[in-house]
Enzyme design. Structure first.
Site, PDB file in Angstrom:
ATOM      1  N   LYS A   1      -9.712  -4.259  -0.128  1.00 18.19           N
ATOM      2  CA  LYS A   1     -10.464  -3.502  -0.969  1.00 18.19           C
ATOM      3  C   LYS A   1      -9.718  -2.160  -1.007  1.00 18.19           C
ATOM      4  O   LYS A   1      -9.477  -1.294  -0.011  1.00 18.19           O
ATOM      5  CB  LYS A   1     -11.648  -3.078   0.148  1.00 18.19           C
ATOM      6  CG  LYS A   1     -13.018  -2.361  -0.611  1.00 18.19           C
ATOM      7  CD  LYS A   1     -12.773  -1.116  -1.314  1.00 18.19           C
ATOM      8  CE  LYS A   1     -12.916  -0.074  -0.431  1.00 18.19           C
ATOM      9  NZ  LYS A   1     -12.862   1.153  -1.367  1.00 18.19           N
TER      10      LYS A   1
ATOM     11  N   GLY B   1      -6.072   5.080   6.217  1.00 11.59           N
ATOM     12  CA  GLY B   1      -6.918   6.144   5.647  1.00 11.59           C
ATOM     13  C   GLY B   1      -7.326   7.364   6.586  1.00 11.59           C
ATOM     14  O   GLY B   1      -6.363   7.440   7.514  1.00 11.59           O
ATOM     15  N   SER B   2      -8.403   7.615   6.636  1.00 14.13           N
ATOM     16  CA  SER B   2      -8.779   9.050   7.586  1.00 14.13           C
ATOM     17  C   SER B   2      -9.247   8.660   8.771  1.00 14.13           C
ATOM     18  O   SER B   2      -9.535   7.538   8.951  1.00 14.13           O
ATOM     19  CB  SER B   2      -9.903   9.853   6.969  1.00 14.13           C
ATOM     20  OG  SER B   2     -11.069   8.866   6.892  1.00 14.13           O
TER      21      SER B   2
ATOM     22  N   GLY C   1     -11.409   5.721  10.211  1.00 21.73           N
ATOM     23  CA  GLY C   1     -10.923   4.787  11.092  1.00 21.73           C
ATOM     24  C   GLY C   1     -11.927   4.169  12.117  1.00 21.73           C
ATOM     25  O   GLY C   1     -11.924   3.286  12.663  1.00 21.73           O
TER      26      GLY C   1
ATOM     27  N   GLU D   1      -4.070   3.052  10.691  1.00 18.47           N
ATOM     28  CA  GLU D   1      -3.120   3.863  10.301  1.00 18.47           C
ATOM     29  C   GLU D   1      -3.745   5.219   9.756  1.00 18.47           C
ATOM     30  O   GLU D   1      -4.324   5.029   8.410  1.00 18.47           O
ATOM     31  CB  GLU D   1      -1.979   3.187   9.510  1.00 18.47           C
ATOM     32  CG  GLU D   1      -0.607   3.739   9.366  1.00 18.47           C
ATOM     33  CD  GLU D   1      -0.649   4.945   8.569  1.00 18.47           C
ATOM     34  OE1 GLU D   1      -0.804   6.112   8.819  1.00 18.47           O
ATOM     35  OE2 GLU D   1      -0.177   4.784   7.421  1.00 18.47           O
TER      36      GLU D   1
ATOM     37  N   CYS E   1       1.061   9.975   4.813  1.00 16.19           N
ATOM     38  CA  CYS E   1       0.672   9.962   6.182  1.00 16.19           C
ATOM     39  C   CYS E   1       1.668  10.323   7.215  1.00 16.19           C
ATOM     40  O   CYS E   1       1.376  10.991   8.182  1.00 16.19           O
ATOM     41  CB  CYS E   1       0.316   8.596   6.489  1.00 16.19           C
ATOM     42  SG  CYS E   1       1.307   7.305   6.238  1.00 16.19           S
TER      43      CYS E   1
ATOM     44  N   GLU F   1      -4.377  17.616   9.543  1.00 20.42           N
ATOM     45  CA  GLU F   1      -3.539  17.286   8.338  1.00 20.42           C
ATOM     46  C   GLU F   1      -4.238  17.805   7.120  1.00 20.42           C
ATOM     47  O   GLU F   1      -5.448  17.512   6.869  1.00 20.42           O
ATOM     48  CB  GLU F   1      -3.865  15.834   8.506  1.00 20.42           C
ATOM     49  CG  GLU F   1      -2.803  15.152   7.448  1.00 20.42           C
ATOM     50  CD  GLU F   1      -3.099  13.508   7.302  1.00 20.42           C
ATOM     51  OE1 GLU F   1      -4.485  12.830   7.459  1.00 20.42           O
ATOM     52  OE2 GLU F   1      -2.046  12.936   7.561  1.00 20.42           O
TER      53      GLU F   1
HETATM   54  P1  NAP Z   1     -10.839   7.484   3.514  1.00 24.41           P
HETATM   55  O1  NAP Z   1     -12.241   7.921   3.020  1.00 24.41           O
HETATM   56  O2  NAP Z   1     -10.514   7.238   4.882  1.00 24.41           O
HETATM   57  O3  NAP Z   1     -10.501   6.486   2.641  1.00 24.41           O
HETATM   58  C1  NAP Z   1      -9.508   5.285   2.997  1.00 24.41           C
HETATM   59  C2  NAP Z   1     -10.174   3.958   2.374  1.00 24.41           C
HETATM   60  O4  NAP Z   1     -11.421   3.758   3.293  1.00 24.41           O
HETATM   61  C3  NAP Z   1     -10.812   3.855   1.111  1.00 24.41           C
HETATM   62  O5  NAP Z   1     -10.524   2.547   0.454  1.00 24.41           O
HETATM   63  C4  NAP Z   1     -12.247   4.272   1.284  1.00 24.41           C
HETATM   64  O6  NAP Z   1     -13.069   3.785   0.066  1.00 24.41           O
HETATM   65  C5  NAP Z   1     -12.587   3.500   2.258  1.00 24.41           C
HETATM   66  N1  NAP Z   1     -13.786   3.840   3.081  1.00 24.41           N
HETATM   67  C6  NAP Z   1     -14.499   5.035   2.982  1.00 24.41           C
HETATM   68  N2  NAP Z   1     -15.507   4.999   3.700  1.00 24.41           N
HETATM   69  C7  NAP Z   1     -15.726   3.805   4.248  1.00 24.41           C
HETATM   70  C8  NAP Z   1     -16.521   3.523   5.172  1.00 24.41           C
HETATM   71  N3  NAP Z   1     -17.619   3.908   5.595  1.00 24.41           N
HETATM   72  N4  NAP Z   1     -16.419   2.011   5.379  1.00 24.41           N
HETATM   73  C9  NAP Z   1     -15.137   1.318   5.052  1.00 24.41           C
HETATM   74  N5  NAP Z   1     -14.285   1.963   4.439  1.00 24.41           N
HETATM   75  C10 NAP Z   1     -14.356   2.883   3.661  1.00 24.41           C
HETATM   76  O7  NAP Z   1      -9.955   8.645   3.016  1.00 24.41           O
HETATM   77  P2  NAP Z   1      -9.962   9.815   1.891  1.00 24.41           P
HETATM   78  O8  NAP Z   1     -11.575  10.261   1.775  1.00 24.41           O
HETATM   79  O9  NAP Z   1      -9.629   9.123   0.628  1.00 24.41           O
HETATM   80  O10 NAP Z   1      -9.277  11.065   2.217  1.00 24.41           O
HETATM   81  C11 NAP Z   1      -9.377  12.128   3.094  1.00 24.41           C
HETATM   82  C12 NAP Z   1      -8.355  12.111   4.037  1.00 24.41           C
HETATM   83  O11 NAP Z   1      -7.925  11.100   4.779  1.00 24.41           O
HETATM   84  C13 NAP Z   1      -7.225  12.845   3.485  1.00 24.41           C
HETATM   85  O12 NAP Z   1      -7.392  14.238   3.240  1.00 24.41           O
HETATM   86  C14 NAP Z   1      -6.117  12.720   4.420  1.00 24.41           C
HETATM   87  O13 NAP Z   1      -6.247  13.643   5.648  1.00 24.41           O
HETATM   88  C15 NAP Z   1      -6.590  11.315   5.200  1.00 24.41           C
HETATM   89  N6  NAP Z   1      -5.804  10.093   4.403  1.00 24.41           N
HETATM   90  C16 NAP Z   1      -5.047   9.517   4.975  1.00 24.41           C
HETATM   91  C17 NAP Z   1      -4.190   8.590   4.444  1.00 24.41           C
HETATM   92  C18 NAP Z   1      -3.045   8.017   5.387  1.00 24.41           C
HETATM   93  O14 NAP Z   1      -2.103   7.255   4.792  1.00 24.41           O
HETATM   94  N7  NAP Z   1      -3.221   7.588   6.594  1.00 24.41           N
HETATM   95  C19 NAP Z   1      -4.329   8.279   3.291  1.00 24.41           C
HETATM   96  C20 NAP Z   1      -5.430   8.702   2.463  1.00 24.41           C
HETATM   97  C21 NAP Z   1      -6.093   9.620   3.213  1.00 24.41           C
HETATM   98  P3  NAP Z   1     -13.347   4.758  -1.123  1.00 24.41           P
HETATM   99  O15 NAP Z   1     -12.255   5.776  -1.355  1.00 24.41           O
HETATM  100  O16 NAP Z   1     -13.104   3.708  -2.345  1.00 24.41           O
HETATM  101  O17 NAP Z   1     -14.666   5.214  -0.795  1.00 24.41           O
END
Ligand code: NAP
Ligand code: MG
Length: 480
Positions: free
Chosen positions: A174, A227-228, A232, A249, A283, A382
């Protein structure tokens, strides 16, 4: 490629609801296409396809050697399609063209590396009591679920899928709704070059629906999430509900420790690149520069003089930074900058957004702050944008304490000519990767990578990923 459909069981399938989400170009803020807004029924179909591929289909019967060949061929095909994939990735994420190109090269390398590793992963035998033969098999989990963010969509496709497939798992991915293009195209290409149906399935849609349905699915044996930290935690809880484990991660606030004896000429450009790379949306970005007080003024002047030369532009301008991925993220990053300014944190330098960028694009001015008070949010949260903060430290002990003072623990850089200090300090840092007189935010396919605490757990990259994507089975045979 049919981007408003999912790729399931080797074919394009419309989502059950037929709903779509717009894809937005970060450089212009405009929509240029649509993706499937999938729900639990689509995830169900993808997991069923993966299950069948693993349990009774061709993929489950594919030998390690043949899996390796397929992965290697996929890597070669990706390299052949580099121009197309680069353009696609750059448009979808706003990455400068040369950055997207490097990402596609890394993607190809993931399949090359794990293609070579597939038939070199083996179990062991254990000497046991007389009359027994004990073998420990190393086996795939079965069906693995993968949820990806938007910052390195193509690279992460390789980072998470290549080891999972090399180990023999069938996969359901996904991608982030904000950047799906390359994942969909790659699933199609994989099928064209011979991956059996169901080995790689891609379901697009919102995290709260499609993503949550995947992590909660009883047919999934292992989850890989990037992701976040907030999401996580949700993933880990959903996995716990059906007794499976996951790798998380979740990013970091990685420190760069600059001691007074460091070679500033080589330090400065690497430290700047480690934060502006991918507009800070990395990240393992080196987002905190900790500088020994005795050299603080000299080093910070050098850093600021270089930082003002950072340029932001549209992807085709090939500048240091492109736009931020979405308006939401841009607002979040700008919020950190504005709050720090309001709190009186000195701005040491700012980069420049080039004339001629689209005013509706999500551009943000790179900003260097310092000295940042230790209790300011910039010092421990972050930002995920081109924002660098500098903090002074007194001595080695203070440097270690400050470096370990956030909830994260992903990567760290140490800059000193003193060899004993390099090791002494490196051993005391809470980080999954420590770089000495260098910094490797980004690829490093061969190098085990991952964090602890709020940075997550589990290891990706290198042979370590193959261990996480497999489990062992101990077979005890009595032969008398
Ligand atoms: P995020 O919400 O954690 O998104 C990461 C992934 O998780 C996306 O595919 C997202 O889908 C999915 N997701 C979101 N809510 C979910 C849920 N309840 N159940 C299962 N999957 C879910 O991250 P973001 O909102 O895009 O970014 C927010 C912050 O996260 C950033 O500012 C940064 O600090 C951090 N981040 C860290 C990394 C890293 O490499 N570690 C990468 C990106 C962001 P959708 O986006 O399609 O809704
Ligand atoms: Mg997009």
């Amino acid at each position: 490629m049919e981007s408003s459909k999912n790729f399931i069981d080797g074919e394009w399938r419309a989502p059950h609801s037929e709903a779509t989400l717009p894809t937005i170009e970060p450089a212009t803020g405009r929509s240029y296409g649509q993706i499937a807004d999938s729900d639990a029924r689509d995830v169900d179909a993808a997991v069923a396809a993966a299950r069948a591929a693993y349990d009774v289909g061709a993929w489950g019967r594919t030998s390690a050697c043949e899996r390796g060949r397929l992965l290697s061929r996929f890597g070669q095909r990706i390299a052949d399609l580099a121009d197309e994939l680069t353009t696609m990735e750059s448009r979808d994420t706003g990455k400068p063209i040369q950055v997207a190109k490097a990402d596609i090269a890394a993607l190809a390398r993931y399949f090359e590396f794990y293609g070579g590793a597939a038939d070199k992963l083996h179990g062991e035998t254990i000497p046991y009591q007389t009359g027994y033969q004990v073998s420990v098999l190393r086996e795939p989990h079965g069906v693995t679920g993968h949820i990806l963010p938007w910052n390195y969509p193509a690279q992460m496709f390789g980072r998470t899928l290549a080891p999972a497939l090399a180990a023999g798992n069938a996969t359901v991915l996904k991608p982030a709704e904000d950047a799906c293009a390359t994942a969909l195209r790659l699933a199609e290409v994989a099928t064209e070059i011979g991956f059996p149906p169901g080995a790689i399935n891609v379901v697009t849609g919102a995290g709260a629906t499609a993503g949550a349905a995947l992590a909660a699915h009883g047919g999934v044996d292992f989850m890989s999430f990037t992701g976040s930290p907030q999401v996580g935690q949700i993933i880990q809880k959903l996995c716990a509900d059906h007794y499976i484990t996951c790798t998380l991660e979740l990013g970091g606030k990685s420190p760069q420790l600059v001691f007074a004896d460091a070679d500033f000429d080589s330090t400065v450009p690497v430290i700047i690149n480690a934060i502006i790379q991918n507009s800070g949306q990395t990240c393992s970005a080196g987002s905190r520069v900790l500088v020994q007080r005795s050299a603080y003024d000299t080093f910070v002047k050098r850093l600021a003089d270089a930082f003002v030369r950072v340029r932001v532009g549209a992807p085709e301008m090939r500048r240091d930074c492109g736009p931020i991925i979405t308006h939401k993220q841009q607002t979040r990053v700008q919020g950190f900058i504005d709050a720090a300014v309001r709190a009186g944190v000195p701005v040491l330098a700012q980069g420049l957004i080039e004339d001629g960028v689209d005013p509706h694009g999500f551009y943000t001015t790179p900003t260097l702050f310092g000295p940042v008070p230790r209790d300011n949010s910039l010092a421990h949260e972050e930002v995920f944008g081109p924002v660098l903060c500098v903090l002074p430290f007194e001595d080695e002990a203070d440097a270690i304490e400050l470096a370990n003072s956030t909830e994260y623990g992903l990567a760290a850089g140490i800059w000193t000519r003193d060899g004993a200090r390099q090791i002494r300090v490196g051993k005391r840092l809470r980080a999954g990767q420590v770089f000495i007189n260098c910094y490797g935010a980004g690829a490093g396919i061969e190098l085990p990578f991952g964090g602890s605490r709020k940075s997550g757990h589990g290891r990706e990259k290198g042979f370590a990923a193959l261990h996480d994507f497999t489990t062992t089975k101990t077979m005890v045979q009595h032969h008398g």
